[in-house]
Design a protein around this motif. Sequence first.
Motif, short mmCIF file in Angstrom:
data_model
loop_
_atom_site.label_atom_id
_atom_site.label_comp_id
_atom_site.label_asym_id
_atom_site.label_seq_id
_atom_site.Cartn_x
_atom_site.Cartn_y
_atom_site.Cartn_z
N GLY A 73 0.78 -1.05 0.30
CA GLY A 73 0.18 0.43 -0.21
C GLY A 73 0.72 1.52 -0.27
O GLY A 73 1.90 1.21 1.03
N GLY A 75 0.84 5.30 -0.37
CA GLY A 75 0.12 6.97 0.00
C GLY A 75 1.15 8.03 -1.33
O GLY A 75 2.71 7.65 -0.43
N THR A 101 -3.24 5.28 -2.76
CA THR A 101 -3.70 6.30 -1.97
C THR A 101 -3.01 7.63 -2.39
O THR A 101 -1.73 7.90 -3.01
N ILE A 106 -3.55 8.27 3.80
CA ILE A 106 -2.83 6.92 4.57
C ILE A 106 -2.47 8.04 5.82
O ILE A 106 -2.57 7.29 7.11
N LEU A 109 -5.79 7.18 8.22
CA LEU A 109 -5.93 5.79 7.94
C LEU A 109 -4.77 5.20 9.07
O LEU A 109 -5.02 4.44 10.50
N ARG A 131 -12.93 9.63 6.42
CA ARG A 131 -13.26 8.40 5.74
C ARG A 131 -14.33 7.99 6.29
O ARG A 131 -13.80 7.83 7.52
N ALA A 280 -0.07 3.34 5.29
CA ALA A 280 -0.03 2.69 4.41
C ALA A 280 -0.28 0.99 3.91
O ALA A 280 -0.86 0.02 3.63
N LEU A 283 -3.53 -0.03 4.28
CA LEU A 283 -4.25 -0.29 3.10
C LEU A 283 -3.80 -1.01 2.17
O LEU A 283 -4.67 -1.66 1.37
#
Length: 289
Positions: A73, A75, A101, A106, A109, A131, A280, A283
Amino acid sequence: MGDALYLGVDGGGTGCRARLEDAAGAVLGQGISGPAATRFGVEASWRAIQTAAGHALKEAGLDERHWGRVHAGVGVAGIGRPGARAGLEAMPHPYGSLAFTSDAMIACLGAHGGHDGGIVIVGTGSCAIGRVAGREVRFGGYGFPISDEGSGAYLGLRALRHALRAHDGRETGSALTRELMARFHDDPMAVVGWMDAATATDYATFAPLVVRQADQGDAVARHVVQNAAEHVNDLVRALLSAGAPRVSLIGGLATVLSAWLAPDVRRRLSPTLGDAVAGALALAGRPVG
């Protein structure tokens, strides 16, 4: 070939960080590299991402035969630029899966342990991102000087405006306005000349001065900082109104401005649970608690 592994990469504008973990969250390897923002070009961004990732994988003792076990993942700063996401997603890669993303998402998140929530970032610039029920929400962050209210650049701009008005005699000066003008040898045209080439980062260099003077009771500085805090209040409330279950304040000015926020806003803020690389990793699909 073994159990799944998870790679998180924070591709920022000043540097890139990568961390490899197993499903239980044990850190297996870490790596760093140079800037990965897409303003340097998609190819340069990808090279920085892969360099940091390669260092993390090497530290974990993984050779290329095992990279297919890795779910990544990433960012990336500036991924919203036209063509940036498509360019990155088109890059051939060795991973079992790869998701992209923004660097802000991130961070969001990570702040909320991979779950829904929102962050207000206050540094050189500012924005609110969150989110909610799997849907991204965003407020502000359109760039200085048209946006980024409450940021370091905003503090510098507002303070300079007061300094110039005080120099003209159009408002009462203060220690802040005098110190600012002294930096330009009390010459407003020197301010104009500086302005012609000044960036948001240049304006933000005055933020520590504004904060210091505000802490010392300077009336103009206190007005500027309180005004900035009111914009941060608005961003926090916007995220809460959008349904964000948790909101955190992050960035270089977060600690400073938190003391100036409205009581109802301070009560609703939550501490961050993890960093951007943790976001990340979420993600990438690493299990979250």
